[in-house]
Structures are given as C-alpha cells and as structure tokens.
Design a protein around this motif. Structure first.
Motif, PDB file in Angstrom:
ATOM      1  N   ILE A  11       0.938  -0.947  -0.007  1.00 11.74           N
ATOM      2  CA  ILE A  11      -0.134   0.123   0.227  1.00 11.74           C
ATOM      3  C   ILE A  11       1.310   1.283  -0.047  1.00 11.74           C
ATOM      4  O   ILE A  11       0.709   1.863  -0.705  1.00 11.74           O
ATOM      5  CB  ILE A  11      -0.712   0.521   0.974  1.00 11.74           C
ATOM      6  N   ALA A  12       1.421   1.170   0.807  1.00 13.07           N
ATOM      7  CA  ALA A  12       2.611   2.145   1.223  1.00 13.07           C
ATOM      8  C   ALA A  12       3.792   2.732  -0.588  1.00 13.07           C
ATOM      9  O   ALA A  12       3.593   3.540  -0.315  1.00 13.07           O
ATOM     10  CB  ALA A  12       3.529   2.272   1.800  1.00 13.07           C
ATOM     11  N   PHE A  13       4.396   1.621  -0.948  1.00 11.04           N
ATOM     12  CA  PHE A  13       4.422   1.208  -2.079  1.00 11.04           C
ATOM     13  C   PHE A  13       3.860   1.857  -3.719  1.00 11.04           C
ATOM     14  O   PHE A  13       4.120   3.455  -4.024  1.00 11.04           O
ATOM     15  CB  PHE A  13       5.370   0.324  -2.695  1.00 11.04           C
ATOM     16  N   ALA A  14       2.833   1.794  -3.329  1.00 14.07           N
ATOM     17  CA  ALA A  14       1.910   2.461  -5.013  1.00 14.07           C
ATOM     18  C   ALA A  14       1.573   3.984  -4.238  1.00 14.07           C
ATOM     19  O   ALA A  14       1.774   5.032  -5.137  1.00 14.07           O
ATOM     20  CB  ALA A  14       0.634   1.264  -4.946  1.00 14.07           C
ATOM     21  N   LEU A  15       1.097   4.342  -2.688  1.00  9.39           N
ATOM     22  CA  LEU A  15       0.684   5.309  -2.262  1.00  9.39           C
ATOM     23  C   LEU A  15       1.818   6.814  -2.541  1.00  9.39           C
ATOM     24  O   LEU A  15       2.147   7.913  -3.157  1.00  9.39           O
ATOM     25  CB  LEU A  15      -0.099   6.219  -1.447  1.00  9.39           C
ATOM     26  N   ASN A  16       2.519   6.754  -2.337  1.00  7.73           N
ATOM     27  CA  ASN A  16       4.299   7.085  -2.926  1.00  7.73           C
ATOM     28  C   ASN A  16       4.526   7.592  -4.043  1.00  7.73           C
ATOM     29  O   ASN A  16       5.192   8.228  -4.486  1.00  7.73           O
ATOM     30  CB  ASN A  16       5.963   6.686  -2.383  1.00  7.73           C
ATOM     31  N   ILE A  17       4.119   6.910  -5.117  1.00  7.81           N
ATOM     32  CA  ILE A  17       4.271   7.277  -6.253  1.00  7.81           C
ATOM     33  C   ILE A  17       2.285   8.015  -6.867  1.00  7.81           C
ATOM     34  O   ILE A  17       2.336   8.878  -7.384  1.00  7.81           O
ATOM     35  CB  ILE A  17       4.427   6.020  -7.568  1.00  7.81           C
ATOM     36  N   PHE A  18       1.098   7.589  -6.805  1.00 11.08           N
ATOM     37  CA  PHE A  18       0.263   7.582  -7.337  1.00 11.08           C
ATOM     38  C   PHE A  18      -0.825   8.158  -6.207  1.00 11.08           C
ATOM     39  O   PHE A  18      -1.483   9.001  -6.182  1.00 11.08           O
ATOM     40  CB  PHE A  18      -0.369   7.314  -8.186  1.00 11.08           C
ATOM     41  N   GLY A  19      -0.099   8.026  -5.193  1.00 14.32           N
ATOM     42  CA  GLY A  19      -1.244   8.057  -4.095  1.00 14.32           C
ATOM     43  C   GLY A  19      -1.800   9.632  -3.457  1.00 14.32           C
ATOM     44  O   GLY A  19      -1.309   9.781  -2.212  1.00 14.32           O
ATOM     45  N   ASP A  20      -1.631  11.130  -4.287  1.00 11.90           N
ATOM     46  CA  ASP A  20      -1.932  11.700  -4.295  1.00 11.90           C
ATOM     47  C   ASP A  20      -3.378  12.306  -4.709  1.00 11.90           C
ATOM     48  O   ASP A  20      -3.633  11.659  -6.353  1.00 11.90           O
ATOM     49  CB  ASP A  20      -0.313  12.755  -4.466  1.00 11.90           C
ATOM     50  N   HIS A  21      -3.800  12.724  -4.176  1.00 14.99           N
ATOM     51  CA  HIS A  21      -5.287  13.431  -5.205  1.00 14.99           C
ATOM     52  C   HIS A  21      -4.975  14.224  -6.293  1.00 14.99           C
ATOM     53  O   HIS A  21      -5.535  13.815  -7.185  1.00 14.99           O
ATOM     54  CB  HIS A  21      -5.357  14.805  -4.508  1.00 14.99           C
ATOM     55  N   TRP A  22      -3.994  14.622  -6.225  1.00 16.51           N
ATOM     56  CA  TRP A  22      -4.259  15.095  -7.996  1.00 16.51           C
ATOM     57  C   TRP A  22      -3.697  13.720  -9.267  1.00 16.51           C
ATOM     58  O   TRP A  22      -3.671  13.892 -10.194  1.00 16.51           O
ATOM     59  CB  TRP A  22      -2.983  16.422  -8.105  1.00 16.51           C
ATOM     60  N   SER A  23      -2.361  13.186  -9.008  1.00 17.53           N
ATOM     61  CA  SER A  23      -2.060  12.645  -9.286  1.00 17.53           C
ATOM     62  C   SER A  23      -3.265  12.142  -9.622  1.00 17.53           C
ATOM     63  O   SER A  23      -3.492  11.218 -10.725  1.00 17.53           O
ATOM     64  CB  SER A  23      -0.727  11.907  -8.975  1.00 17.53           C
ATOM     65  N   LEU A  24      -3.528  10.968  -9.419  1.00 18.75           N
ATOM     66  CA  LEU A  24      -4.978   9.863  -9.840  1.00 18.75           C
ATOM     67  C   LEU A  24      -6.455  10.747 -10.064  1.00 18.75           C
ATOM     68  O   LEU A  24      -6.721  10.379 -11.179  1.00 18.75           O
ATOM     69  CB  LEU A  24      -5.755   9.429  -7.775  1.00 18.75           C
ATOM     70  N   LEU A  25      -6.261  12.522  -9.666  1.00 13.53           N
ATOM     71  CA  LEU A  25      -6.879  13.086 -11.151  1.00 13.53           C
ATOM     72  C   LEU A  25      -6.754  13.245 -12.940  1.00 13.53           C
ATOM     73  O   LEU A  25      -7.359  13.317 -13.403  1.00 13.53           O
ATOM     74  CB  LEU A  25      -7.624  14.355 -10.654  1.00 13.53           C
TER      75      LEU A  25
END
Lengths: 137, 137
Positions: A11-25
């Motif tokens: 989970i942490a690995f993925a959130l470090n890469i795309f786990g950001d509001h704007w990145s997912l938008l």
C-alpha cells in the motif's frame, strides 16, 4: 513520507507513487476522459494549479506511469499517454468509481456503468469482512 | 480542492474523502493489520505525526468510514473500527496491493496473497485498454 526505497508495504509503495489527490485526477483525465495535453488537464473542473500540474506530470513520468512525446501538430507542446504500468491503474480507479457509486447519493457515474463494475467478492475480502463480523454482501 | 458537495465525479468524490496518503495508510492498518488504537497507528513504520493522525481519524469518522467507541479496558482511550462504508474500501486497497505486487520488484506482499488477487479483466477495462492500443493481458 517514506521514499519508495524505504518501504515495500504494497500500500505504502503505491501511495508514494500515485497516492496523491492530483495524480489520480490526472490519471482519471488520461484514462477515462482521453485528455492528452497540459492545457486539457489545467481546464478540468477541479482547477489544478499550473505548478502542481507540472510537478505531478513530471512525477508520473519519472515513475513510468505516463509517457510524453512532442505534439506533431504543435511542436512546442507535448502529448501525454499512459504506459502499461499506468493502464494497470485502471482497476484501482474503477474500484474507486464503484465505491463512490455506492456511497454518493448524487454520484455522477451512470447506473449502467456502475452495473458493469459489479463483481463477485473475492475470498480475501470475504475473510477480512468476516473478521469484522460484517455482512457478507 | 473542491468539497464533496461541489463535485460528483466519482473519482473526485472519493478522493475528497479518503484520497489522502495518510488516510489510506490508516485504513490499511485497520483493515489488514487489525490495529484499533491511536498509539498503534502512531507506531506504524511510516511514522505519521500526531496532529496529522488526529486530523485524519476525525475526518474518517466524520465521513462514517470508521467509528470509535470507548475502550472498556482503558476508559480514557478509544477503539476504532471500520463501518460498512469503510469495509467497502477493501476492493480499493486490494487493487492497490495488486498493482504494487506487479510493479514493485521488492514488494512485501507474499506471492500466495497476490495469486489470490488475480482476477479476470472486466469489459470496461478491456475496452479502455483497446482504445489505447494496449495489450489485452
């Protein structure tokens, strides 16, 4: 925030890469709305600021989730598209759509689209739910 | 950032509620690691700060993703647990685990666990992939 080198919790690995509001938008714009250009992302209704947009595009590219190439029509601008790693985010985004479809009474997701997202619960989810004594729906 | 009242795009709606690095790590702790107490969250390896933790717990509770009750053993502290709405985040977290399992060569997710997460691609994902000319894997 840990760097991706420090944690391999999935989970942490993925959130470090795309786990950001704007990145997912931005990934939503690319994958579902077929946006390709800087100005198209800038004009999304959430009104991302230009410095955040530039930063997130750079990060998504550095992590090989998107790639860019020069626009053959306007040689000064770029065309962004998903890599295979970026396309692999589709199930993440679709699971988010499914959650909102269920929990937002005013969801913008069409009912026919949400019906296509219905799927049987897998064994892991069933097991975790039972540990919390939740209904097996 | 838009409030959830302003947008009903299903991605933006969800990200306004839980689309925060720390909120999702707290949900990981609750759903997968069965953590229940403030100090347990505080001691996770990502070292969340106490003010961010308090804020995110409050937001998750306000959005009815988690609920809290007084600890019957230590009357000064609380026990946190997922609501049904919070349990419905399991497919989101599992899809993130699946993505990391595929794209992090050093993933901490056990291979046997990842095998259980394998699932056939749905029609929507297949259609979007084909629009990008991607392999139908």
């Amino acid at each position: 925030m840990l760097s991706t080198h420090e944690t391999h919790c999935p989970i942490a690995f993925a959130l470090n890469i795309f786990g950001d509001h704007w990145s997912l938008l931005i990934m939503r714009d690319i994958l579902f709305q077929k946006k390709k250009r800087y100005n198209e992302f800038l004009n999304s209704e959430e009104k991302i600021s230009t410095n955040i947009l530039a930063d997130r595009l750079q990060r998504l590219e550095a992590n090989r989730i998107i790639k860019k190439k020069r626009d053959t029509i306007d040689g000064k601008s770029f065309i962004y598209s998903p890599t295979d790693k970026g396309l692999d985010l589709l199930p993440v985004l679709l699971s988010i759509v499914r959650w909102s479809g269920k929990h937002d009474a005013k969801t913008g997701a069409p009912a026919s689209f949400l019906r296509q997202l219905e799927k049987p619960m897998n064994d892991i989810e069933r097991k975790i739910r039972s540990e919390f004594g939740a209904r097996q729906v």
